[in-house]
Enzyme design. Sequence first.
Site, mmCIF file in Angstrom:
data_model
loop_
_atom_site.group_PDB
_atom_site.id
_atom_site.type_symbol
_atom_site.label_atom_id
_atom_site.label_comp_id
_atom_site.label_asym_id
_atom_site.label_seq_id
_atom_site.Cartn_x
_atom_site.Cartn_y
_atom_site.Cartn_z
ATOM 1 N N ASP A 13 0.812 -1.224 0.000
ATOM 2 C CA ASP A 13 0.000 0.000 0.000
ATOM 3 C C ASP A 13 0.844 1.272 0.000
ATOM 4 O OD1 ASP A 13 -2.228 -1.736 0.248
ATOM 5 O OD2 ASP A 13 -1.926 -1.790 2.416
ATOM 6 N N LYS A 16 2.354 2.034 -5.241
ATOM 7 C CA LYS A 16 3.111 1.501 -6.392
ATOM 8 C C LYS A 16 2.356 1.716 -7.705
ATOM 9 C CE LYS A 16 3.276 -2.502 -4.328
ATOM 10 N NZ LYS A 16 2.849 -2.164 -2.984
HETATM 11 P P1 IMP Z 1 -2.413 -12.846 1.669
HETATM 12 O O1 IMP Z 1 -1.446 -12.276 0.692
HETATM 13 O O2 IMP Z 1 -3.848 -12.626 1.291
HETATM 14 O O3 IMP Z 1 -2.103 -14.280 1.999
HETATM 15 O O4 IMP Z 1 -2.231 -12.040 3.053
HETATM 16 C C1 IMP Z 1 -1.036 -12.148 3.840
HETATM 17 C C2 IMP Z 1 -0.688 -10.805 4.483
HETATM 18 O O5 IMP Z 1 -0.300 -9.889 3.457
HETATM 19 C C3 IMP Z 1 -1.835 -10.130 5.223
HETATM 20 O O6 IMP Z 1 -1.308 -9.413 6.322
HETATM 21 C C4 IMP Z 1 -2.395 -9.153 4.211
HETATM 22 O O7 IMP Z 1 -3.062 -8.084 4.815
HETATM 23 C C5 IMP Z 1 -1.117 -8.712 3.522
HETATM 24 N N1 IMP Z 1 -1.335 -8.260 2.151
HETATM 25 C C6 IMP Z 1 -1.545 -9.024 1.058
HETATM 26 N N2 IMP Z 1 -1.669 -8.250 -0.031
HETATM 27 C C7 IMP Z 1 -1.517 -6.982 0.375
HETATM 28 C C8 IMP Z 1 -1.498 -5.728 -0.315
HETATM 29 O O8 IMP Z 1 -1.636 -5.620 -1.530
HETATM 30 N N3 IMP Z 1 -1.299 -4.630 0.477
HETATM 31 C C9 IMP Z 1 -1.089 -4.703 1.807
HETATM 32 N N4 IMP Z 1 -1.079 -5.850 2.484
HETATM 33 C C10 IMP Z 1 -1.291 -6.984 1.769
#
Ligand code: IMP
Length: 427
Positions: A13, A16
């Site tokens: 976030d 990018k």
């Molecule tokens: P996942 O990628 O859905 O498995 O989530 C794993 C961790 O990465 C969690 O803490 C999410 O909130 C974080 N996360 C995944 N994608 C993003 C993103 O695009 N921005 C910020 N945090 C992310």
Amino acid sequence: MYSLAVIGSQWGDEGKGKITDYLSSNADYVVRFQGGNNAGHTIWVDGKKTVLHVVPSGVLQENCISIIDHGVVLDPESLVKELEGLKASGLEIDELKLKISGQCNIITSYHKILDGEREEKSSQKIGTTKKGIGPAYEDRTARKGIKCLHLLDKDVLRGRLENLLKEKETLFKNLYQVDYPSIDDECERLYELGQIIKTYICDTFQLLTQGKKEGKKILFEGAQGVLLDVDFGTYPFVTSSNTAYGGIFTGSSNGGKELDEVIGITKAYTTRVGEGPFPTELFDEAGEKMGRVGHEFGATTGRKRRCGWLDLPLLKYATHIGRFTSIALTKVDVLSHMDELKVCYAYEVNGGKVDMAYPGIDLTHAKPLFKEFKPFKRCFDLDNQKLDHELENYISYIEKELRVPVSLVAYGVERKDLFCRKKIMWQ
Ligand code: IMP
């Protein structure tokens, strides 16, 4: 070939999308190499907002080809929805503009159910986006994955699905006691989606290898950030891919030895969504205000982001791991609303002082030490085309500590609200 990467230096976030959009006016190809539709990349042009999830942020620029390469995990249903949404907003993306590697691993309904159930029912939550990202990467590594090309052959698809469901079925029935689609239904659904996206599927290896021979300009667009990297991040509170420099070499058809430039996209303060340590997190009115003014809500899940001051020990680490050649500092305008301005320059850990975070440090017990700066109320002097004096002090300090230049400064959401402070070679 000239290659440049845009990588998030924090927990995602960082903005990018905006920087990739800006730089891709100069690119022949923009390549996503990891992650999936867990990302939310926001771009504003002339008051119009576009949020991209798995489609690369080069799509708004006319002459650039966007590539979803093999390191991405692809949810075809979400992709089709994203393309339909873009079409409804006036942006039709055809097969000349978007290319998808036949080697991408597919996110199935089973992956999404598993991700959701773990988050709902496990005592050790990660705070994932519940998009099925982790389980899809698990199956890739376990060699049970379904590749994009498999969607185009029903018999192969069915065989792969049977293999993929075998162990999960036991979990769904016994551990989670949850409904799940039959192999027939899932096979039919994925096959139909494959028919919709098949025109985009191609051999991206050939495409990029040829592009390299022709001296094309390639921009690698990272998703999430270095601190969410499965190997270098704040494990286990990370995503399941390599978000840092190394991911480019395994997740894309880039045959290069090194990249020419790597820009670390850095929010002028820090945010995090989901669980995990966050040394500079604010629990007071200042944190509330940062979140309010910065609209710190996830572009993918709508979740409220945790907010805090800039954390230089973590940034030094990210700069090292990410091999940044320069930094793009974003959302400085949010800080112009703050009554105080602080930067964490070191931590107190076990009675000692450390100024660079590294994996051995227990961040939950790191006490941040702050340096205060004079707040600024205005970011950019349009008449003289220069940054505010106090903001320039803040940036110079960051630059000195990180030992890489701050090349770009974003002071608003619009594409035009960007100041090129130091020349980057790409331009
Ligand atoms: P996942 O990628 O859905 O498995 O989530 C794993 C961790 O990465 C969690 O803490 C999410 O909130 C974080 N996360 C995944 N994608 C993003 C993103 O695009 N921005 C910020 N945090 C992310």
